[in-house]
Design a protein around this motif. Structure first.
Motif, PDB file in Angstrom:
ATOM      1  N   VAL A 168       3.543   8.842  10.470  1.00 17.74           N
ATOM      2  CA  VAL A 168       2.086   9.056  10.452  1.00 17.74           C
ATOM      3  C   VAL A 168       1.626   9.387   9.038  1.00 17.74           C
ATOM      4  N   ASP A 169       2.337  10.278   8.365  1.00 21.82           N
ATOM      5  CA  ASP A 169       1.976  10.633   6.988  1.00 21.82           C
ATOM      6  C   ASP A 169       2.009   9.414   6.077  1.00 21.82           C
ATOM      7  N   ASP A 170       3.041   8.571   6.237  1.00 24.19           N
ATOM      8  CA  ASP A 170       3.141   7.366   5.429  1.00 24.19           C
ATOM      9  C   ASP A 170       1.982   6.409   5.709  1.00 24.19           C
ATOM     10  N   ASN A 198      -0.499   5.553   2.642  1.00 25.92           N
ATOM     11  CA  ASN A 198      -0.284   4.280   1.950  1.00 25.92           C
ATOM     12  C   ASN A 198      -0.930   3.062   2.596  1.00 25.92           C
ATOM     13  N   ARG A 199      -1.232   3.111   3.869  1.00 21.43           N
ATOM     14  CA  ARG A 199      -1.699   1.896   4.548  1.00 21.43           C
ATOM     15  C   ARG A 199      -3.146   1.966   5.024  1.00 21.43           C
ATOM     16  N   TYR A 200      -3.607   3.157   5.430  1.00 22.04           N
ATOM     17  CA  TYR A 200      -4.956   3.281   5.985  1.00 22.04           C
ATOM     18  C   TYR A 200      -5.973   3.331   4.856  1.00 22.04           C
TER      19      TYR A 200
END
Length: 132
Positions: free
Chosen positions: A16-18, A22-24
């Protein structure tokens, strides 16, 4: 809770943190624009249109002429339109005031549709003719 459950939660938290790091991509205020109600946007457009209207300064009339028009309008029950000799902070003239003269006082105040106006503040006045 077992050791495997704790490892699974940690992996999920890391996933979730990643994702958020980085993606959202947050669209910011754009995502809220669809929530404006149509009547709210219509009111905003109407306000912007009203604020964009400018009123040119009309000719400066003499006080005796202004008093004569006010007395005539009061005696005959006619309406007047007048421009005050006042400006907004950005230098624009105020919108004209239109209405029937309800009364005149000895202290140089005229009542037009319930609004008391100092005669000395009137820049320009016109009688509104009766409809034919």
């Amino acid at each position: 809770m077992t050791y495997e459950d704790k490892i699974g939660e940690q992996k999920f938290a890391a996933l979730v943190d990643d994702f958020f790091a980085n993606r959202y991509i947050d669209r910011g205020m754009r995502k809220w624009q669809g929530y404006y109600l149509s009547d709210h946007t219509a009111a905003l457009k109407k306000q912007a249109k009203a604020e964009s209207v400018t009123y040119p300064p009309l000719s400066l009339q003499e006080q005796p002429y202004i008093r004569m028009i006010l007395l005539r309008a009061y005696a005959e029950g006619q309406s007047v339109t007048l421009q005050l000799d006042l400006q907004t902070p950005n230098g624009q003239m105020l919108p004209p005031i239109t209405g029937k003269v309800a009364g005149l006082s000895d202290s140089d105040v005229v009542n037009i549709d319930g609004q008391n106006i100092s005669i000395g503040m009137i820049r320009h006045i016109d009688l509104i003719p009766f409809p034919v």
